[in-house]
Write a protein that holds these residues in place. Structure first.
Motif, short mmCIF file in Angstrom:
data_model
loop_
_atom_site.label_atom_id
_atom_site.label_comp_id
_atom_site.label_asym_id
_atom_site.label_seq_id
_atom_site.Cartn_x
_atom_site.Cartn_y
_atom_site.Cartn_z
N TYR A 38 0.85 -1.19 0.00
CA TYR A 38 0.00 0.00 0.00
C TYR A 38 0.88 1.24 0.00
N GLY A 39 0.44 2.24 -0.70
CA GLY A 39 1.11 3.53 -0.69
C GLY A 39 0.48 4.42 0.35
N PRO A 40 1.15 5.51 0.73
CA PRO A 40 0.58 6.41 1.74
C PRO A 40 -0.82 6.93 1.39
N SER A 41 -1.07 7.20 0.11
CA SER A 41 -2.41 7.69 -0.26
C SER A 41 -3.47 6.63 -0.04
N GLN A 42 -3.15 5.38 -0.33
CA GLN A 42 -4.11 4.29 -0.13
C GLN A 42 -4.40 4.11 1.36
N ILE A 43 -3.37 4.23 2.19
CA ILE A 43 -3.58 4.10 3.64
C ILE A 43 -4.39 5.29 4.15
N ALA A 44 -4.08 6.48 3.65
CA ALA A 44 -4.84 7.66 4.08
C ALA A 44 -6.31 7.56 3.70
N GLN A 45 -6.60 6.85 2.61
CA GLN A 45 -7.98 6.68 2.17
C GLN A 45 -8.65 5.49 2.86
N GLY A 46 -7.93 4.80 3.75
CA GLY A 46 -8.52 3.71 4.52
C GLY A 46 -8.59 2.39 3.78
N GLU A 47 -7.79 2.21 2.74
CA GLU A 47 -7.83 0.97 1.98
C GLU A 47 -7.04 -0.16 2.64
N ALA A 48 -6.13 0.16 3.55
CA ALA A 48 -5.28 -0.86 4.15
C ALA A 48 -5.95 -1.49 5.37
N PRO A 49 -5.84 -2.81 5.51
CA PRO A 49 -6.40 -3.47 6.70
C PRO A 49 -5.51 -3.17 7.91
N GLY A 50 -6.10 -2.96 9.04
CA GLY A 50 -5.34 -2.62 10.23
C GLY A 50 -4.76 -3.80 10.97
N GLU A 51 -5.31 -4.96 10.78
CA GLU A 51 -4.89 -6.10 11.60
C GLU A 51 -3.87 -7.00 10.92
N ARG A 52 -3.57 -6.74 9.67
CA ARG A 52 -2.68 -7.61 8.93
C ARG A 52 -1.33 -6.95 8.70
N ILE A 53 -0.31 -7.78 8.47
CA ILE A 53 0.99 -7.25 8.10
C ILE A 53 0.92 -6.84 6.64
N ILE A 54 1.34 -5.61 6.37
CA ILE A 54 1.33 -5.08 5.01
C ILE A 54 2.68 -4.46 4.71
N ARG A 55 2.88 -4.11 3.47
CA ARG A 55 4.07 -3.37 3.07
C ARG A 55 3.65 -1.95 2.76
N LEU A 56 4.40 -1.01 3.26
CA LEU A 56 4.18 0.41 3.00
C LEU A 56 5.44 0.95 2.33
N GLY A 57 5.27 1.62 1.22
CA GLY A 57 6.43 2.14 0.51
C GLY A 57 6.23 3.56 0.07
N GLY A 58 7.33 4.24 -0.12
CA GLY A 58 7.31 5.62 -0.57
C GLY A 58 8.66 6.25 -0.32
N LEU A 59 8.67 7.55 -0.20
CA LEU A 59 9.91 8.28 0.07
C LEU A 59 9.95 8.67 1.54
N VAL A 60 11.14 8.63 2.12
CA VAL A 60 11.30 9.11 3.49
C VAL A 60 11.17 10.62 3.46
N GLU A 61 10.20 11.13 4.18
CA GLU A 61 9.92 12.56 4.15
C GLU A 61 11.07 13.35 4.77
N LYS A 62 11.45 14.41 4.09
CA LYS A 62 12.57 15.23 4.56
C LYS A 62 12.21 15.90 5.89
N GLY A 63 13.16 15.85 6.82
CA GLY A 63 12.97 16.47 8.14
C GLY A 63 12.12 15.67 9.09
N SER A 64 11.80 14.42 8.76
CA SER A 64 10.90 13.65 9.62
C SER A 64 11.61 12.62 10.48
N ILE A 65 12.89 12.38 10.27
CA ILE A 65 13.58 11.32 11.01
C ILE A 65 13.92 11.80 12.42
N GLN A 66 13.45 11.02 13.41
CA GLN A 66 13.73 11.34 14.81
C GLN A 66 14.26 10.08 15.49
#
Length: 151
Positions: A38-66
């Motif tokens: 699933y991509g971030p847009s698909q997860i934001a739209q609620g397409e991803a199941p919450g109880e299962r292991i999934i793969r999420l891919g995209g770009l690491v957002e700049k300035g977000s690493i803590q």
């Protein structure tokens, strides 16, 4: 029906039951081991199941690493430039992990909207991008090098 025919019929029924049970168990195990991307847009739209292991891919957002100072917990966001999903990971990150790079994470989406990654994969060179990540970015309208094919 003769006794011999009854034994044969019982044998056939047992074989059919055994094959059906084995098929059901195999399909169940196969379904549980499927890991969808699933991509971030698909997860934001609620397409991803919450109880299962999934793969999420995209770009690491700049300035977000803590990085947490006391343990190996790392928080960052994955974006497809349209939406971003906060990710929490405990462990060592790949050497190629950095802001603006493509990543694929395996994990579960929490009810709080935070994706808890169990595994983080970074792309291995400048020209490669996982096909799922490239498709998710393209679907979100992002093009790293306009006119250039992304692999």
């Amino acid at each position: 029906m003769t006794p011999r025919q009854k034994r044969r019929m019982a044998g056939v029924v047992l074989v059919v039951l055994a094959v059906s049970t084995a098929s059901a168990l195999a399909l169940s195990a196969f379904r549980e081991n499927l890991m969808y991307f699933y991509g971030p847009s698909q997860i934001a739209q609620g397409e991803a199941p919450g109880e299962r292991i999934i793969r999420l891919g995209g770009l690491v957002e700049k300035g977000s690493i803590q990085h947490n100072d006391t343990d190996l917990t790392v928080k960052f966001s994955i974006t497809d430039t349209a939406h971003s999903i906060p990710v929490e990971y405990v462990g060592l990150l790949p050497d190629l992990f950095r802001e603006g790079q493509g990543v694929v994470t395996h994990g579960r989406l929490g009810s709080d909207g935070i994706f808890r990654a169990e595994r983080v994969l970074a792309r291995h060179d400048e020209n490669y991008m996982a096909p799922e990540v490239a498709a998710a970015l393209k679907a979100a309208g992002y093009e790293e090098h306009p006119g250039e094919k992304v692999y």
